[in-house]
Scaffold this motif. Structure first.
Motif, PDB file in Angstrom:
ATOM      1  N   PRO A  78       0.828  -1.209   0.000  1.00  0.00           N
ATOM      2  CA  PRO A  78       0.000   0.000   0.000  1.00  0.00           C
ATOM      3  C   PRO A  78       0.861   1.256   0.000  1.00  0.00           C
ATOM      4  CG  PRO A  78      -0.784  -1.575   1.630  1.00  0.00           C
ATOM      5  CD  PRO A  78       0.533  -2.088   1.142  1.00  0.00           C
ATOM      6  N   ALA A  79       0.375   2.301  -0.658  1.00  0.00           N
ATOM      7  CA  ALA A  79       1.157   3.531  -0.803  1.00  0.00           C
ATOM      8  C   ALA A  79       0.808   4.588   0.234  1.00  0.00           C
ATOM      9  CB  ALA A  79       0.955   4.111  -2.204  1.00  0.00           C
ATOM     10  N   TYR A  80      -0.395   4.488   0.833  1.00  0.00           N
ATOM     11  CA  TYR A  80      -0.880   5.565   1.682  1.00  0.00           C
ATOM     12  C   TYR A  80      -1.133   5.063   3.096  1.00  0.00           C
ATOM     13  CZ  TYR A  80      -1.481   7.692  -2.858  1.00  0.00           C
ATOM     14  OH  TYR A  80      -1.248   8.163  -4.124  1.00  0.00           O
ATOM     15  N   PRO A  81      -0.528   5.703   4.091  1.00  0.00           N
ATOM     16  CA  PRO A  81      -0.732   5.282   5.482  1.00  0.00           C
ATOM     17  C   PRO A  81      -2.086   5.730   6.005  1.00  0.00           C
ATOM     18  CG  PRO A  81       0.642   7.231   5.415  1.00  0.00           C
ATOM     19  CD  PRO A  81       0.406   6.835   3.976  1.00  0.00           C
ATOM     20  N   GLU A  82      -2.532   5.077   7.058  1.00  0.00           N
ATOM     21  CA  GLU A  82      -3.761   5.464   7.757  1.00  0.00           C
ATOM     22  C   GLU A  82      -3.428   5.553   9.242  1.00  0.00           C
ATOM     23  OE1 GLU A  82      -8.474   4.163   8.226  1.00  0.00           O
ATOM     24  OE2 GLU A  82      -7.036   2.797   7.286  1.00  0.00           O
ATOM     25  N   ARG A  83      -3.077   6.745   9.673  1.00  0.00           N
ATOM     26  CA  ARG A  83      -2.665   6.967  11.054  1.00  0.00           C
ATOM     27  C   ARG A  83      -3.858   7.392  11.904  1.00  0.00           C
ATOM     28  NH1 ARG A  83       0.988   9.621   7.612  1.00  0.00           N
ATOM     29  NH2 ARG A  83       3.124   8.863   7.669  1.00  0.00           N
ATOM     30  N   GLY A  84      -3.727   7.226  13.214  1.00  0.00           N
ATOM     31  CA  GLY A  84      -4.722   7.755  14.120  1.00  0.00           C
ATOM     32  C   GLY A  84      -4.651   9.266  14.140  1.00  0.00           C
ATOM     33  N   LEU A  85      -5.768   9.920  14.433  1.00  0.00           N
ATOM     34  CA  LEU A  85      -5.820  11.376  14.384  1.00  0.00           C
ATOM     35  C   LEU A  85      -4.877  12.010  15.399  1.00  0.00           C
ATOM     36  CD1 LEU A  85      -7.229  13.565  12.768  1.00  0.00           C
ATOM     37  CD2 LEU A  85      -9.033  13.624  14.495  1.00  0.00           C
ATOM     38  N   ASN A  86      -4.527  11.269  16.456  1.00  0.00           N
ATOM     39  CA  ASN A  86      -3.619  11.790  17.472  1.00  0.00           C
ATOM     40  C   ASN A  86      -2.155  11.459  17.186  1.00  0.00           C
ATOM     41  OD1 ASN A  86      -5.696  12.926  19.032  1.00  0.00           O
ATOM     42  ND2 ASN A  86      -6.107  10.948  20.028  1.00  0.00           N
ATOM     43  N   ALA A  87      -1.875  10.839  16.058  1.00  0.00           N
ATOM     44  CA  ALA A  87      -0.495  10.506  15.706  1.00  0.00           C
ATOM     45  C   ALA A  87       0.326  11.792  15.560  1.00  0.00           C
ATOM     46  CB  ALA A  87      -0.453   9.714  14.409  1.00  0.00           C
ATOM     47  N   PRO A  88       1.582  11.758  15.976  1.00  0.00           N
ATOM     48  CA  PRO A  88       2.420  12.967  15.899  1.00  0.00           C
ATOM     49  C   PRO A  88       2.463  13.577  14.498  1.00  0.00           C
ATOM     50  CG  PRO A  88       3.517  11.279  17.187  1.00  0.00           C
ATOM     51  CD  PRO A  88       2.294  10.629  16.603  1.00  0.00           C
ATOM     52  N   GLU A  89       2.468  12.720  13.462  1.00  0.00           N
ATOM     53  CA  GLU A  89       2.562  13.224  12.097  1.00  0.00           C
ATOM     54  C   GLU A  89       1.319  14.021  11.681  1.00  0.00           C
ATOM     55  OE1 GLU A  89       4.703   9.223  12.285  1.00  0.00           O
ATOM     56  OE2 GLU A  89       2.836  10.122  13.052  1.00  0.00           O
ATOM     57  N   LEU A  90       0.203  13.771  12.376  1.00  0.00           N
ATOM     58  CA  LEU A  90      -1.051  14.415  11.994  1.00  0.00           C
ATOM     59  C   LEU A  90      -1.405  15.613  12.874  1.00  0.00           C
ATOM     60  CD1 LEU A  90      -1.273  11.856  10.299  1.00  0.00           C
ATOM     61  CD2 LEU A  90      -3.659  11.638  11.004  1.00  0.00           C
ATOM     62  N   MET A  91      -0.578  15.899  13.867  1.00  0.00           N
ATOM     63  CA  MET A  91      -0.938  16.902  14.855  1.00  0.00           C
ATOM     64  C   MET A  91      -1.149  18.290  14.238  1.00  0.00           C
ATOM     65  SD  MET A  91      -1.502  15.504  17.666  1.00  0.00           S
ATOM     66  CE  MET A  91      -1.639  16.982  18.665  1.00  0.00           C
ATOM     67  N   ALA A  92      -0.318  18.670  13.274  1.00  0.00           N
ATOM     68  CA  ALA A  92      -0.466  19.998  12.675  1.00  0.00           C
ATOM     69  C   ALA A  92      -1.824  20.141  11.989  1.00  0.00           C
ATOM     70  CB  ALA A  92       0.665  20.263  11.686  1.00  0.00           C
ATOM     71  N   VAL A  93      -2.219  19.091  11.240  1.00  0.00           N
ATOM     72  CA  VAL A  93      -3.494  19.148  10.526  1.00  0.00           C
ATOM     73  C   VAL A  93      -4.665  19.036  11.489  1.00  0.00           C
ATOM     74  CG1 VAL A  93      -4.925  18.060   8.772  1.00  0.00           C
ATOM     75  CG2 VAL A  93      -2.463  18.233   8.427  1.00  0.00           C
ATOM     76  N   SER A  94      -4.583  18.099  12.447  1.00  0.00           N
ATOM     77  CA  SER A  94      -5.693  17.936  13.396  1.00  0.00           C
ATOM     78  C   SER A  94      -5.874  19.196  14.241  1.00  0.00           C
ATOM     79  CB  SER A  94      -5.462  16.709  14.284  1.00  0.00           C
ATOM     80  OG  SER A  94      -4.254  16.808  15.010  1.00  0.00           O
ATOM     81  N   SER A  95      -4.771  19.865  14.586  1.00  0.00           N
ATOM     82  CA  SER A  95      -4.867  21.125  15.338  1.00  0.00           C
ATOM     83  C   SER A  95      -5.532  22.204  14.493  1.00  0.00           C
ATOM     84  CB  SER A  95      -3.482  21.586  15.785  1.00  0.00           C
ATOM     85  OG  SER A  95      -2.911  20.674  16.698  1.00  0.00           O
ATOM     86  N   ALA A  96      -5.208  22.229  13.211  1.00  0.00           N
ATOM     87  CA  ALA A  96      -5.822  23.212  12.320  1.00  0.00           C
ATOM     88  C   ALA A  96      -7.331  22.972  12.197  1.00  0.00           C
ATOM     89  CB  ALA A  96      -5.167  23.145  10.944  1.00  0.00           C
ATOM     90  N   LEU A  97      -7.734  21.713  12.069  1.00  0.00           N
ATOM     91  CA  LEU A  97      -9.157  21.396  11.990  1.00  0.00           C
ATOM     92  C   LEU A  97      -9.876  21.778  13.283  1.00  0.00           C
ATOM     93  CD1 LEU A  97      -8.916  17.907  10.228  1.00  0.00           C
ATOM     94  CD2 LEU A  97      -9.562  20.089   9.186  1.00  0.00           C
ATOM     95  N   GLN A  98      -9.225  21.514  14.413  1.00  0.00           N
ATOM     96  CA  GLN A  98      -9.800  21.886  15.699  1.00  0.00           C
ATOM     97  C   GLN A  98      -9.936  23.404  15.813  1.00  0.00           C
ATOM     98  OE1 GLN A  98     -10.843  19.671  18.370  1.00  0.00           O
ATOM     99  NE2 GLN A  98     -11.853  21.624  18.823  1.00  0.00           N
ATOM    100  N   SER A  99      -8.939  24.139  15.347  1.00  0.00           N
ATOM    101  CA  SER A  99      -8.990  25.598  15.433  1.00  0.00           C
ATOM    102  C   SER A  99     -10.113  26.169  14.577  1.00  0.00           C
ATOM    103  CB  SER A  99      -7.649  26.205  15.021  1.00  0.00           C
ATOM    104  OG  SER A  99      -7.400  26.019  13.638  1.00  0.00           O
ATOM    105  N   ILE A 100     -10.404  25.526  13.439  1.00  0.00           N
ATOM    106  CA  ILE A 100     -11.524  25.967  12.597  1.00  0.00           C
ATOM    107  C   ILE A 100     -12.834  25.836  13.357  1.00  0.00           C
ATOM    108  CG2 ILE A 100     -12.858  25.437  10.527  1.00  0.00           C
ATOM    109  CD1 ILE A 100     -10.241  24.607   9.187  1.00  0.00           C
ATOM    110  N   MET A 101     -13.026  24.704  14.041  1.00  0.00           N
ATOM    111  CA  MET A 101     -14.263  24.508  14.792  1.00  0.00           C
ATOM    112  C   MET A 101     -14.358  25.465  15.973  1.00  0.00           C
ATOM    113  SD  MET A 101     -15.026  20.416  14.762  1.00  0.00           S
ATOM    114  CE  MET A 101     -13.479  19.967  15.564  1.00  0.00           C
ATOM    115  N   ASP A 102     -13.244  25.667  16.678  1.00  0.00           N
ATOM    116  CA  ASP A 102     -13.252  26.570  17.821  1.00  0.00           C
ATOM    117  C   ASP A 102     -13.528  28.008  17.384  1.00  0.00           C
ATOM    118  OD1 ASP A 102     -12.663  24.449  19.459  1.00  0.00           O
ATOM    119  OD2 ASP A 102     -10.514  24.884  19.593  1.00  0.00           O
ATOM    120  N   ALA A 103     -12.934  28.409  16.266  1.00  0.00           N
ATOM    121  CA  ALA A 103     -13.119  29.771  15.784  1.00  0.00           C
ATOM    122  C   ALA A 103     -14.539  30.006  15.271  1.00  0.00           C
ATOM    123  CB  ALA A 103     -12.112  30.075  14.675  1.00  0.00           C
TER     124      ALA A 103
END
Length: 259
Positions: A78-103
């Motif tokens: 497989p070419a594409y990983p499926e990480r948990g939303l709390n994975a370190p690699e995803l933190m920047a994106v998950s934080s951005a999504l959270q900030s959109i909802m908070d804002a």
């Protein structure tokens, strides 16, 4: 799509091309390959390379999860990983999504996955859940089920037929586009809920509103979806923020008064 354990890569490629309503000539032209080579790939006479699969999948707009199925069916990793939303690699994106909802406070916003399951939500969604049955708001929450089930929001949706038709059209379109059996089952479930009248749009409206009774107030919303277009992780690729905005000034005033 069918399981790769029983479906060959040639069958999968042919199925995706058919689903996109493309002829072999049209796909070959878009992907800059010969029609003969594409024909050989679809009949199993030639084995696709990883680069060829990526090229065809891109022009067929195959989602990342299903691109991995193509790779596996071809005997490739497989070419594409499926990480948990709390994975370190995803933190920047998950934080951005959270900030959109908070804002977006004090207006409702949800973080949804590919199947409309609620991954997260902001505090402004609490008033939407009032009066909904526990079996619909106990995790995992499915936003479509919560909305259209008679024990959910449905009794408080003033234009239920119109909103129901809008949502069913969305999930039906995605089910047909992706060939996802889980979405197919969700369509059947939602269609079994009561509510047949499609209603009539108001001529002054420019979008289909969600008209909702909350206490004595009649609230009208429209929604805007935000996705990460450059995702190369399956988890991120399948997420979107659904943000609800007031469709008129009385709704905006009522929400601000609830703060």
């Amino acid at each position: 799509m069918a399981s790769t354990s029983t479906t060959s890569v040639s069958e999968l490629l042919r199925a995706w091309r058919t689903r996109r309503h493309l002829s072999q000539l049209q796909l070959a032209t878009r992907a800059n390959v010969s029609t003969r080579h594409l024909s050989y790939l679809e009949t199993g006479r030639s084995k696709p390379t990883r680069n060829m699969l990526e090229r065809l999948a891109r022009h067929l707009e195959v989602p990342l999860r299903e691109r991995n199925q193509l790779m596996l069916a071809a005997g490739l990793a497989p070419a594409y990983p499926e990480r948990g939303l709390n994975a370190p690699e995803l933190m920047a994106v998950s934080s951005a999504l959270q900030s959109i909802m908070d804002a977006h406070m004090p207006f409702p916003a949800l973080l949804l996955d590919h199947w409309w399951d609620v991954i997260d939500r902001n505090a402004a969604t609490d008033f939407l859940l009032r009066g909904c049955a526990a079996h619909l708001i106990d995790p995992p929450i499915n936003a479509l089920r919560l909305t259209l089930h008679p024990d959910g929001l449905a009794p408080r949706i003033i234009n239920l037929g119109q909103w129901r038709t809008h949502l069913l059209s969305q999930v039906q379109s995605r089910s047909e586009r992706d060939g996802d059996p889980r979405l197919h089952d969700l369509v059947a479930e939602l269609a079994s809920y009561p509510g047949d009248d499609v209603g009539h749009p108001v001529l002054t409206d420019v979008v289909i509103p969600l008209e909702l009774k909350v206490g004595d107030a009649k609230l009208r919303f429209f929604s805007v979806s935000a996705t990460v277009e450059s995702a190369i992780d399956i988890t991120i690729d399948e997420l979107r923020v659904e943000a609800f905005y007031p469709a008129d000034d009385p709704t905006r005033d009522a929400i601000l008064a609830m703060k």
